[in-house]
Design a protein around this motif. Structure first.
Motif, PDB file in Angstrom:
ATOM      1  N   PHE A   1       0.816  -1.212   0.000  1.00 50.66           N
ATOM      2  CA  PHE A   1       0.000   0.000   0.000  1.00 50.66           C
ATOM      3  C   PHE A   1       0.851   1.264   0.000  1.00 50.66           C
ATOM      4  CE2 PHE A   1      -3.252  -3.038   1.349  1.00 50.66           C
ATOM      5  CZ  PHE A   1      -4.205  -2.743   0.395  1.00 50.66           C
ATOM      6  N   SER A   2       2.012   1.214   0.617  1.00 48.87           N
ATOM      7  CA  SER A   2       2.928   2.352   0.587  1.00 48.87           C
ATOM      8  C   SER A   2       3.387   2.608  -0.845  1.00 48.87           C
ATOM      9  CB  SER A   2       4.123   2.087   1.497  1.00 48.87           C
ATOM     10  OG  SER A   2       5.020   3.152   1.457  1.00 48.87           O
ATOM     11  N   SER A   3       3.651   1.557  -1.565  1.00 44.97           N
ATOM     12  CA  SER A   3       4.068   1.673  -2.958  1.00 44.97           C
ATOM     13  C   SER A   3       2.947   2.279  -3.807  1.00 44.97           C
ATOM     14  CB  SER A   3       4.465   0.299  -3.494  1.00 44.97           C
ATOM     15  OG  SER A   3       4.777   0.377  -4.854  1.00 44.97           O
ATOM     16  N   ILE A   4       1.733   1.800  -3.617  1.00 50.90           N
ATOM     17  CA  ILE A   4       0.579   2.343  -4.357  1.00 50.90           C
ATOM     18  C   ILE A   4       0.410   3.819  -4.023  1.00 50.90           C
ATOM     19  CG2 ILE A   4      -1.943   2.276  -4.550  1.00 50.90           C
ATOM     20  CD1 ILE A   4      -1.697  -0.797  -4.081  1.00 50.90           C
ATOM     21  N   PHE A   5       0.495   4.166  -2.750  1.00 52.09           N
ATOM     22  CA  PHE A   5       0.342   5.539  -2.278  1.00 52.09           C
ATOM     23  C   PHE A   5       1.381   6.456  -2.922  1.00 52.09           C
ATOM     24  CE2 PHE A   5       1.531   8.783   0.940  1.00 52.09           C
ATOM     25  CZ  PHE A   5       0.308   9.400   1.127  1.00 52.09           C
ATOM     26  N   GLU A   6       2.628   6.079  -2.857  1.00 50.25           N
ATOM     27  CA  GLU A   6       3.705   6.941  -3.337  1.00 50.25           C
ATOM     28  C   GLU A   6       3.798   6.997  -4.863  1.00 50.25           C
ATOM     29  OE1 GLU A   6       5.399   9.161  -1.810  1.00 50.25           O
ATOM     30  OE2 GLU A   6       4.792   8.607   0.204  1.00 50.25           O
TER      31      GLU A   6
END
Length: 108
Positions: A25-30
């Motif tokens: 989710f951090s990857s999707i967010f950033e």
């Protein structure tokens, strides 16, 4: 002398799965090309992605953190309502589980 033995396999597996989800989710967010902002009603902006920084013309997150949406908006919105009142009303609707679709005019 006492000895205790606990099987923490399940706990470790859960921690590993949570870390995997956090990374995903951090990857999707950033990496999203859409601006994503996370606000706290108490502290203002607590996080945003790179698309947000680009959209508002900020170099880094520390320049925008702890601001509130109405601080990045004109005094009044296109509908004539004060930006702060409009935003707070929209947030109350969202928190009240209402379906909300609105346009918000912002500037840097």
């Amino acid at each position: 002398y006492y000895s205790f033995r606990y099987d923490i396999t399940s706990k470790k597996e859960t921690e590993k799965a949570l870390l995997k989800e956090k990374i995903k989710f951090s990857s999707i967010f950033e990496q999203s090309s859409d601006s994503i902002l996370i606000y706290s009603m108490k502290n203002g902006l607590v996080d945003c992605n790179q698309a947000t920084l680009k959209m508002f013309g900020y170099e880094d997150k520390k320049s925008i953190l702890n601001t509130f949406p109405w601080q990045m908006s004109p005094t009044k919105q296109r509908n004539g309502q004060l930006s702060k009142d409009f935003i707070l009303s929209s947030v109350r609707d969202v928190l009240g589980n209402k379906s909300v679709n609105f346009e918000l005019v912002n500037y840097k």
